[in-house]
Scaffold this motif. Sequence first.
Motif, short mmCIF file in Angstrom:
data_model
loop_
_atom_site.label_atom_id
_atom_site.label_comp_id
_atom_site.label_asym_id
_atom_site.label_seq_id
_atom_site.Cartn_x
_atom_site.Cartn_y
_atom_site.Cartn_z
N SER A 1 0.83 -1.21 0.00
CA SER A 1 0.00 0.00 0.00
C SER A 1 0.86 1.26 0.00
CB SER A 1 -0.90 0.01 1.24
OG SER A 1 -0.12 0.04 2.42
N ASN A 2 0.29 2.35 -0.49
CA ASN A 2 0.96 3.64 -0.50
C ASN A 2 0.78 4.28 0.87
OD1 ASN A 2 2.02 6.15 -0.93
ND2 ASN A 2 0.57 6.76 -2.52
N PHE A 3 1.76 4.11 1.74
CA PHE A 3 1.62 4.57 3.12
C PHE A 3 1.54 6.09 3.22
CE2 PHE A 3 6.11 3.56 2.34
CZ PHE A 3 6.69 4.80 2.51
N ASP A 4 2.04 6.82 2.23
CA ASP A 4 2.00 8.29 2.30
C ASP A 4 0.57 8.81 2.37
OD1 ASP A 4 4.79 9.03 2.29
OD2 ASP A 4 4.86 8.34 0.23
N THR A 5 -0.37 8.06 1.83
CA THR A 5 -1.77 8.50 1.87
C THR A 5 -2.36 8.41 3.28
OG1 THR A 5 -2.63 6.29 1.35
CG2 THR A 5 -2.12 7.74 -0.51
N LEU A 6 -1.66 7.75 4.20
CA LEU A 6 -2.14 7.59 5.57
C LEU A 6 -1.79 8.78 6.47
CD1 LEU A 6 -1.20 3.84 6.15
CD2 LEU A 6 -3.39 4.78 5.40
N TRP A 7 -0.99 9.72 5.94
CA TRP A 7 -0.51 10.83 6.77
C TRP A 7 -1.65 11.73 7.23
CZ3 TRP A 7 2.94 12.51 9.87
CH2 TRP A 7 4.28 12.10 9.76
N ASP A 8 -1.64 12.04 8.53
CA ASP A 8 -2.48 13.10 9.10
C ASP A 8 -1.53 13.92 9.98
OD1 ASP A 8 -4.14 14.80 10.47
OD2 ASP A 8 -5.60 13.26 11.03
N TYR A 9 -1.06 15.05 9.43
CA TYR A 9 -0.03 15.83 10.12
C TYR A 9 -0.56 16.48 11.40
CZ TYR A 9 2.64 15.06 5.89
OH TYR A 9 3.30 14.46 4.85
N ASN A 10 -1.88 16.60 11.50
CA ASN A 10 -2.46 17.16 12.73
C ASN A 10 -2.55 16.12 13.84
OD1 ASN A 10 -2.95 19.79 11.67
ND2 ASN A 10 -4.72 18.99 10.57
N HIS A 11 -2.40 14.84 13.49
CA HIS A 11 -2.48 13.77 14.49
C HIS A 11 -1.33 12.78 14.26
CE1 HIS A 11 -6.66 15.32 14.21
NE2 HIS A 11 -6.58 15.22 15.53
N PRO A 12 -0.09 13.21 14.54
CA PRO A 12 1.06 12.35 14.25
C PRO A 12 1.07 11.06 15.06
CG PRO A 12 1.72 14.26 15.55
CD PRO A 12 0.30 14.51 15.11
N GLU A 13 0.49 11.08 16.27
CA GLU A 13 0.50 9.86 17.08
C GLU A 13 -0.35 8.77 16.41
OE1 GLU A 13 -2.94 12.32 18.09
OE2 GLU A 13 -0.82 12.75 17.91
N GLU A 14 -1.49 9.17 15.83
CA GLU A 14 -2.34 8.20 15.13
C GLU A 14 -1.65 7.73 13.85
OE1 GLU A 14 -6.18 9.95 14.51
OE2 GLU A 14 -6.44 10.43 16.63
N THR A 15 -0.98 8.65 13.16
CA THR A 15 -0.26 8.27 11.94
C THR A 15 0.85 7.28 12.26
OG1 THR A 15 -0.73 10.46 10.98
CG2 THR A 15 1.04 9.17 9.98
N GLU A 16 1.56 7.52 13.35
CA GLU A 16 2.62 6.58 13.74
C GLU A 16 2.08 5.18 13.93
OE1 GLU A 16 5.96 5.83 17.26
OE2 GLU A 16 4.35 7.30 17.58
N GLN A 17 0.94 5.07 14.57
CA GLN A 17 0.36 3.74 14.82
C GLN A 17 -0.04 3.05 13.51
OE1 GLN A 17 0.46 2.17 17.77
NE2 GLN A 17 1.60 4.02 18.35
N LYS A 18 -0.56 3.82 12.56
CA LYS A 18 -0.89 3.25 11.25
C LYS A 18 0.38 2.71 10.57
CE LYS A 18 -4.67 6.54 10.44
NZ LYS A 18 -5.09 7.71 9.62
N PHE A 19 1.45 3.51 10.63
CA PHE A 19 2.70 3.09 10.00
C PHE A 19 3.28 1.86 10.69
CE2 PHE A 19 3.68 7.68 8.45
CZ PHE A 19 2.84 7.50 7.36
#
Length: 285
Positions: free
Chosen positions: A2-20
């Motif tokens: 999957s294209n992980f860059d589409t998962l970015w939410d810069y306003n919620h980096p903690e949630e983005t980290e968990q997705k990654f």
Amino acid sequence: MSNFDTLWDYNHPEETEQKFLRLQKQAEDSGNIGYLAELLTQIARSQGLQAKYELAHETLDRAESLLNKDLIVARIRYFLERGRVFNSSSRPLDAIPQFLHAWELGIQFGEDDYAVDAAHMLGIAEVTSEKRMEWNMKALEYAEKHPKASRWLGSLYNNIGWAKVENGNLEEALELFKRALDFRMEQGNSNSVFVAKWCVAKVLRLIGQVEESFAIQKELLAETKQTTNPDGYVLEEIAECFLLLNRNEEAKQYFSLCYDRLIHDDYLVSNNPERIARIKEIAGK
């Protein structure tokens, strides 16, 4: 993969980290070293945005161990994120060489988007205002000539606009912020449009067009009230407008409201304590 860059939410980096992190095991099992290295750089970025700098550097150390001369994009992204972590942790002199590596590789291999990302970061990290402006202008010129990097135009108009404000060139800054607003409206991202409107309104206040500035900030306040708590920076600007309009009691009220929000902004408190102190004083806190 999957294209992980589409998962970015810069306003919620903690949630983005968990997705990654949930993707990391899959990436490790895939045997795709380039994909894993790039993913690790973005995990590090999400950690840096949470001020988990030591952990971010450890993650980048692992990404670095995977790199080879053929993984061009992964190498560029590694240098970008190592630089960003250094810069965010108040180590710009360590960040600058990393961004320079990313810029040079991006130019050399035609990775235009990453090249402009690196140049725009140099426009933030460089020590002198002259150097920052030089890199911002270099990034703007490159982005205008290379369509693959055109998404950076809004950010560059914004960054150069603030450099103009810093140097007292308010009319030029206003023109750049208006260009940024037009660009953001074309992109259609509501958060970016909101910020661009705020920038226009702030400079209108600074050049003395207080009523026009006030009208825009009130519209922005109404927007935030519909979706979340009122934005502290909007409240601050409304307070400043009230002050210039000699509506001192209302100014005091809004400075108090903005203080209650901005005192929790760690970056502002650390980097601009005089501003926080002034807000607190006028608010009568």
